[in-house]
Design a protein around this motif. Structure first.
Motif, PDB file in Angstrom:
ATOM      1  N   MET A   1      37.532  41.437  44.204  1.00 35.52           N
ATOM      2  CA  MET A   1      38.460  41.003  45.566  1.00 35.52           C
ATOM      3  C   MET A   1      37.342  40.431  46.545  1.00 35.52           C
ATOM      4  SD  MET A   1      40.966  44.169  45.976  1.00 35.52           S
ATOM      5  CE  MET A   1      41.768  43.285  47.464  1.00 35.52           C
ATOM      6  N   LEU A   2      35.911  40.441  46.181  1.00 36.26           N
ATOM      7  CA  LEU A   2      35.059  39.658  46.905  1.00 36.26           C
ATOM      8  C   LEU A   2      34.561  38.425  46.514  1.00 36.26           C
ATOM      9  CD1 LEU A   2      32.899  42.763  48.322  1.00 36.26           C
ATOM     10  CD2 LEU A   2      34.606  41.413  49.491  1.00 36.26           C
TER      11      LEU A   2
ATOM     12  N   GLU B   1      35.397  29.544  48.996  1.00 35.93           N
ATOM     13  CA  GLU B   1      34.403  28.708  50.351  1.00 35.93           C
ATOM     14  C   GLU B   1      33.760  27.500  49.643  1.00 35.93           C
ATOM     15  OE1 GLU B   1      31.968  31.502  51.866  1.00 35.93           O
ATOM     16  OE2 GLU B   1      33.706  32.802  52.541  1.00 35.93           O
TER      17      GLU B   1
ATOM     18  N   LEU C   1      44.141  37.127  47.068  1.00 35.81           N
ATOM     19  CA  LEU C   1      43.051  38.218  47.679  1.00 35.81           C
ATOM     20  C   LEU C   1      42.718  38.141  48.830  1.00 35.81           C
ATOM     21  CD1 LEU C   1      41.113  38.241  44.349  1.00 35.81           C
ATOM     22  CD2 LEU C   1      43.123  39.905  45.261  1.00 35.81           C
TER      23      LEU C   1
ATOM     24  N   LEU D   1      44.736  32.679  42.570  1.00 35.70           N
ATOM     25  CA  LEU D   1      44.751  34.238  42.882  1.00 35.70           C
ATOM     26  C   LEU D   1      43.919  34.531  44.146  1.00 35.70           C
ATOM     27  CD1 LEU D   1      44.915  37.352  42.253  1.00 35.70           C
ATOM     28  CD2 LEU D   1      43.019  36.941  40.547  1.00 35.70           C
TER      29      LEU D   1
ATOM     30  N   ASP E   1      42.047  40.848  52.022  1.00 37.66           N
ATOM     31  CA  ASP E   1      40.775  41.127  52.800  1.00 37.66           C
ATOM     32  C   ASP E   1      40.883  40.786  54.160  1.00 37.66           C
ATOM     33  OD1 ASP E   1      39.473  41.034  50.027  1.00 37.66           O
ATOM     34  OD2 ASP E   1      38.312  39.043  50.503  1.00 37.66           O
TER      35      ASP E   1
ATOM     36  N   PRO F   1      37.500  35.313  46.620  1.00 34.99           N
ATOM     37  CA  PRO F   1      37.347  34.551  47.982  1.00 34.99           C
ATOM     38  C   PRO F   1      36.081  33.999  48.374  1.00 34.99           C
ATOM     39  CG  PRO F   1      38.445  36.687  47.824  1.00 34.99           C
ATOM     40  CD  PRO F   1      37.863  36.782  46.583  1.00 34.99           C
ATOM     41  N   ALA F   2      34.921  34.587  47.996  1.00 37.60           N
ATOM     42  CA  ALA F   2      33.731  33.909  48.223  1.00 37.60           C
ATOM     43  C   ALA F   2      33.608  32.515  47.723  1.00 37.60           C
ATOM     44  CB  ALA F   2      32.485  34.636  47.767  1.00 37.60           C
TER      45      ALA F   2
END
Lengths: 123, 123
Positions: free
Chosen positions: B31-32, B39, B99, B95, B103, B35-36
């Motif tokens: 979940m981290l 970017e 997520l 996905l 966050d 999304p990282a």
DNA sequence: GTCTCTAGTAACCGAAAGGCAAGTACGCAC
DNA sequence: GTGCGTACTTGCCTTTCGGTTACTAGAGAC
């Protein structure tokens, strides 16, 4: 005079309490229990039947954690035999909506993941 | 002749492979990381810096798992010193969007969870 | 008296998660 | 030659996860 600038809360910052919230969410049982309760208030037994593979222990434990964090409301009717009902709080509902989206994502894309895994392992 | 009716894939069914997909998602590191990577493509070191509190071991391990399931693409430039870049696949991106919503939910609601926990523990 | 029904709790144990420290490869700068 | 930089891997160790089994209370049916 130096102006202290507080950083915006970010899940990427491990010292931020948002991370704790994330860890509560990032559990497969949470991701199943909340969407299940979105279908309506349920008793222990109903949840046990609805969620395949969960044990009594994990159900109780996760429900308690969700209740502690204010996502689930536990109503004990104080009768014998026991009758306890669980339902979503307001916050809990706002989360369960997003979790349900993830559940649907899993149901729609698992075939692609399965195929990718097979390809990867064949190499 | 009896018509066999296949049940629709459901995460509530533990024998359904959608459950496996869910378990991959339901990890705080997934979940981290996803999304990282949303970017932009990142190298190992950049991810390590972006995601507070992750260890090298967990980063490698989770990235490998995500690659195996086709969510992340790993590009090794085969140079010395090593230069490896990670980026989202098409599925991975679909996905990571969801997520990221989660966050943001954590960042917006953690104060309420904190308060609820305090109330609960005070009893 | 005894059996049943519900929602637990407690104890025990093996499996898995995950942190930390040290090691690896090798081209390049010096 | 020595040391640096990068992306790992390996081993050791502790913590947490999670399954299984047994036990609990007390009203009502028989």
């Amino acid at each position: 005079m130096i102006r202290e600038r507080k950083p915006p809360p970010s899940v990427f910052d491990e010292t931020c309490s948002a991370r704790h919230a994330l860890e509560l969410i990032a559990s497969k049982w949470t991701m199943l229990i909340l969407p299940a309760l979105a279908e309506g208030p349920m008793r222990n037994g109903a949840l046990l039947r609805r969620i395949g593979g969960i044990s009594q222990k994990m159900l109780t434990q996760t429900l308690k954690d969700l209740e502690r964090n204010g996502l689930v409301i536990r109503e004990d009717r104080q009768t014998v035999p026991p009758h306890v009902e669980y339902r979503l709080s307001e916050v809990g509902r706002s989360l369960s909506d997003t979790l349900a989206v993830l559940d649907r994502w899993a149901e729609q894309n698992f075939l692609e993941l399965d195929a990718a895994r097979e390809r990867f392992d064949a190499r």
